[in-house]
Design a protein around this motif. Structure first.
Motif, PDB file in Angstrom:
ATOM      1  N   PHE A  13       0.812  -1.217   0.000  1.00 49.40           N
ATOM      2  CA  PHE A  13       0.000   0.000   0.000  1.00 49.40           C
ATOM      3  C   PHE A  13       0.853   1.278   0.000  1.00 49.40           C
ATOM      4  N   THR A  14       2.172   1.139   0.019  1.00 53.09           N
ATOM      5  CA  THR A  14       3.065   2.299   0.057  1.00 53.09           C
ATOM      6  C   THR A  14       2.768   3.318  -1.044  1.00 53.09           C
ATOM      7  N   PRO A  15       2.388   2.897  -2.263  1.00 59.04           N
ATOM      8  CA  PRO A  15       2.059   3.895  -3.287  1.00 59.04           C
ATOM      9  C   PRO A  15       0.928   4.852  -2.893  1.00 59.04           C
ATOM     10  N   GLN A  16       0.196   4.550  -1.804  1.00 55.36           N
ATOM     11  CA  GLN A  16      -0.830   5.485  -1.331  1.00 55.36           C
ATOM     12  C   GLN A  16      -0.210   6.807  -0.887  1.00 55.36           C
ATOM     13  N   TYR A  17       1.096   6.847  -0.668  1.00 63.25           N
ATOM     14  CA  TYR A  17       1.753   8.123  -0.357  1.00 63.25           C
ATOM     15  C   TYR A  17       1.444   9.164  -1.441  1.00 63.25           C
ATOM     16  N   THR A  18       1.371   8.739  -2.689  1.00 60.85           N
ATOM     17  CA  THR A  18       1.069   9.664  -3.793  1.00 60.85           C
ATOM     18  C   THR A  18      -0.300  10.307  -3.577  1.00 60.85           C
ATOM     19  N   ALA A  19      -1.295   9.490  -3.271  1.00 58.21           N
ATOM     20  CA  ALA A  19      -2.649  10.008  -3.057  1.00 58.21           C
ATOM     21  C   ALA A  19      -2.731  10.825  -1.770  1.00 58.21           C
ATOM     22  N   LEU A  20      -1.998  10.418  -0.732  1.00 63.79           N
ATOM     23  CA  LEU A  20      -1.990  11.202   0.514  1.00 63.79           C
ATOM     24  C   LEU A  20      -1.397  12.590   0.278  1.00 63.79           C
ATOM     25  N   GLN A  21      -0.334  12.649  -0.506  1.00 62.97           N
ATOM     26  CA  GLN A  21       0.274  13.940  -0.832  1.00 62.97           C
ATOM     27  C   GLN A  21      -0.706  14.805  -1.625  1.00 62.97           C
ATOM     28  N   ALA A  22      -1.444  14.187  -2.555  1.00 64.89           N
ATOM     29  CA  ALA A  22      -2.438  14.924  -3.345  1.00 64.89           C
ATOM     30  C   ALA A  22      -3.566  15.436  -2.443  1.00 64.89           C
ATOM     31  N   VAL A  23      -4.019  14.621  -1.497  1.00 70.14           N
ATOM     32  CA  VAL A  23      -5.055  15.039  -0.552  1.00 70.14           C
ATOM     33  C   VAL A  23      -4.541  16.217   0.277  1.00 70.14           C
ATOM     34  N   TRP A  24      -3.314  16.144   0.724  1.00 70.79           N
ATOM     35  CA  TRP A  24      -2.683  17.221   1.501  1.00 70.79           C
ATOM     36  C   TRP A  24      -2.699  18.516   0.702  1.00 70.79           C
ATOM     37  N   LYS A  25      -2.283  18.447  -0.550  1.00 68.69           N
ATOM     38  CA  LYS A  25      -2.234  19.657  -1.392  1.00 68.69           C
ATOM     39  C   LYS A  25      -3.644  20.202  -1.656  1.00 68.69           C
ATOM     40  N   LYS A  68      -7.159  -0.798   2.456  1.00 65.27           N
ATOM     41  CA  LYS A  68      -7.642  -0.963   1.083  1.00 65.27           C
ATOM     42  C   LYS A  68      -8.297   0.292   0.521  1.00 65.27           C
ATOM     43  N   ALA A  69      -8.743   1.184   1.373  1.00 65.39           N
ATOM     44  CA  ALA A  69      -9.399   2.415   0.916  1.00 65.39           C
ATOM     45  C   ALA A  69      -8.342   3.398   0.424  1.00 65.39           C
ATOM     46  N   SER A  70      -8.401   3.709  -0.833  1.00 68.39           N
ATOM     47  CA  SER A  70      -7.441   4.653  -1.399  1.00 68.39           C
ATOM     48  C   SER A  70      -7.827   6.083  -1.028  1.00 68.39           C
ATOM     49  N   PRO A  71      -6.846   6.903  -0.664  1.00 73.03           N
ATOM     50  CA  PRO A  71      -7.141   8.299  -0.322  1.00 73.03           C
ATOM     51  C   PRO A  71      -7.694   9.108  -1.493  1.00 73.03           C
ATOM     52  N   ASP A  72      -7.591   8.582  -2.711  1.00 77.23           N
ATOM     53  CA  ASP A  72      -8.155   9.324  -3.843  1.00 77.23           C
ATOM     54  C   ASP A  72      -9.490   8.739  -4.320  1.00 77.23           C
ATOM     55  N   SER A  73     -10.056   7.816  -3.526  1.00 77.54           N
ATOM     56  CA  SER A  73     -11.351   7.248  -3.893  1.00 77.54           C
ATOM     57  C   SER A  73     -12.471   8.262  -3.638  1.00 77.54           C
ATOM     58  N   LYS A  74     -13.560   8.093  -4.345  1.00 79.49           N
ATOM     59  CA  LYS A  74     -14.718   8.986  -4.182  1.00 79.49           C
ATOM     60  C   LYS A  74     -15.262   8.931  -2.761  1.00 79.49           C
ATOM     61  N   PHE A  92     -13.702   8.126   0.062  1.00 77.87           N
ATOM     62  CA  PHE A  92     -12.793   8.766   1.009  1.00 77.87           C
ATOM     63  C   PHE A  92     -12.877  10.286   0.895  1.00 77.87           C
ATOM     64  N   LYS A  93     -12.837  10.789  -0.326  1.00 81.31           N
ATOM     65  CA  LYS A  93     -12.893  12.248  -0.516  1.00 81.31           C
ATOM     66  C   LYS A  93     -14.236  12.815  -0.070  1.00 81.31           C
ATOM     67  N   ALA A  94     -15.315  12.060  -0.242  1.00 84.55           N
ATOM     68  CA  ALA A  94     -16.630  12.522   0.220  1.00 84.55           C
ATOM     69  C   ALA A  94     -16.629  12.642   1.743  1.00 84.55           C
ATOM     70  N   ALA A  95     -16.015  11.687   2.433  1.00 82.45           N
ATOM     71  CA  ALA A  95     -15.930  11.749   3.900  1.00 82.45           C
ATOM     72  C   ALA A  95     -15.088  12.950   4.332  1.00 82.45           C
ATOM     73  N   LEU A  96     -14.015  13.220   3.597  1.00 83.35           N
ATOM     74  CA  LEU A  96     -13.181  14.393   3.891  1.00 83.35           C
ATOM     75  C   LEU A  96     -13.977  15.682   3.732  1.00 83.35           C
ATOM     76  N   ARG A  97     -14.659  15.810   2.598  1.00 83.85           N
ATOM     77  CA  ARG A  97     -15.430  17.037   2.331  1.00 83.85           C
ATOM     78  C   ARG A  97     -16.524  17.252   3.374  1.00 83.85           C
ATOM     79  N   LYS A  98     -17.179  16.158   3.761  1.00 89.49           N
ATOM     80  CA  LYS A  98     -18.237  16.238   4.780  1.00 89.49           C
ATOM     81  C   LYS A  98     -17.660  16.777   6.096  1.00 89.49           C
ATOM     82  N   MET A  99     -16.467  16.312   6.440  1.00 92.90           N
ATOM     83  CA  MET A  99     -15.835  16.711   7.691  1.00 92.90           C
ATOM     84  C   MET A  99     -15.372  18.177   7.653  1.00 92.90           C
TER      85      MET A  99
END
Length: 158
Positions: free
Chosen positions: A38-50, A142-148, A150-157
């Motif tokens: 799952f290490t490649p999730q760092y890419t999506a985490l960095q994108a979420v951060w930005k 298994k949940a990717s940080p760039d999934s719909k 996950f991002k919906a939960a972020l936006r809601k918060m």
């Protein structure tokens, strides 16, 4: 009842990182590892951060070697790996345990708040902490940080 802001980590550089300094800001805390599938999730985490940092979100990476010894490096090696391979510039903490009797108190708290299934069972478990310091939601490896979802939960918060 404790809030996430009651806990503190230490950065890869050995400096205290009290979550109380982030009170009022939403957090995404992730237990990470450099040699995991799952290490490649760092890419999506960095994108979420930005994408979400302008809305106040703080992404916090917390390396752990509890699962398959997939984070064997020193703090310096972890930092270099994350920066060179994934361009990570969100806060990264020193390596901690996330399970068992030596688990960092944040992860014990998060598992208690989210229920039995929220307990980290592998690397890259993700914990969303709301502006009040409560556990808003959690996601497994298994949940990717760039999934719909996950991002919906972020936006809601936010």
């Amino acid at each position: 009842m404790a809030s996430a802001y009651d806990f503190s980590f230490e950065t890869l550089q050995g400096k205290p990182y009290p979550l109380s300094a982030l009170a009022g800001r939403p957090l995404l805390v992730v237990n990470t590892a450099s040699k995991c599938g799952f290490t490649p999730q760092y890419t999506a985490l960095q994108a979420v951060w930005k994408e979400f940092a302008p809305s106040g979100l703080v992404v916090i990476g917390v390396p752990c070697n509890d699962f398959g010894a997939q984070e064997p490096g020193s703090e310096e090696e972890i930092g270099r790996f994350c920066e060179i391979n994934y361009g990570v510039d969100f806060p990264m903490m020193s390596k901690v345990h996330v399970k068992g009797p030596k688990a960092h108190p944040f992860f014990t708290w998060a598992a208690g708040q989210g229920g039995f299934l929220s307990k980290p069972r592998w690397n890259f478990y993700k914990y969303l902490v709301n502006k009040n310091g409560g556990l808003e939601d959690w996601f497994s490896s298994k949940a990717s940080p760039d999934s719909k979802k996950f991002k919906a939960a972020l936006r809601k918060m936010l």
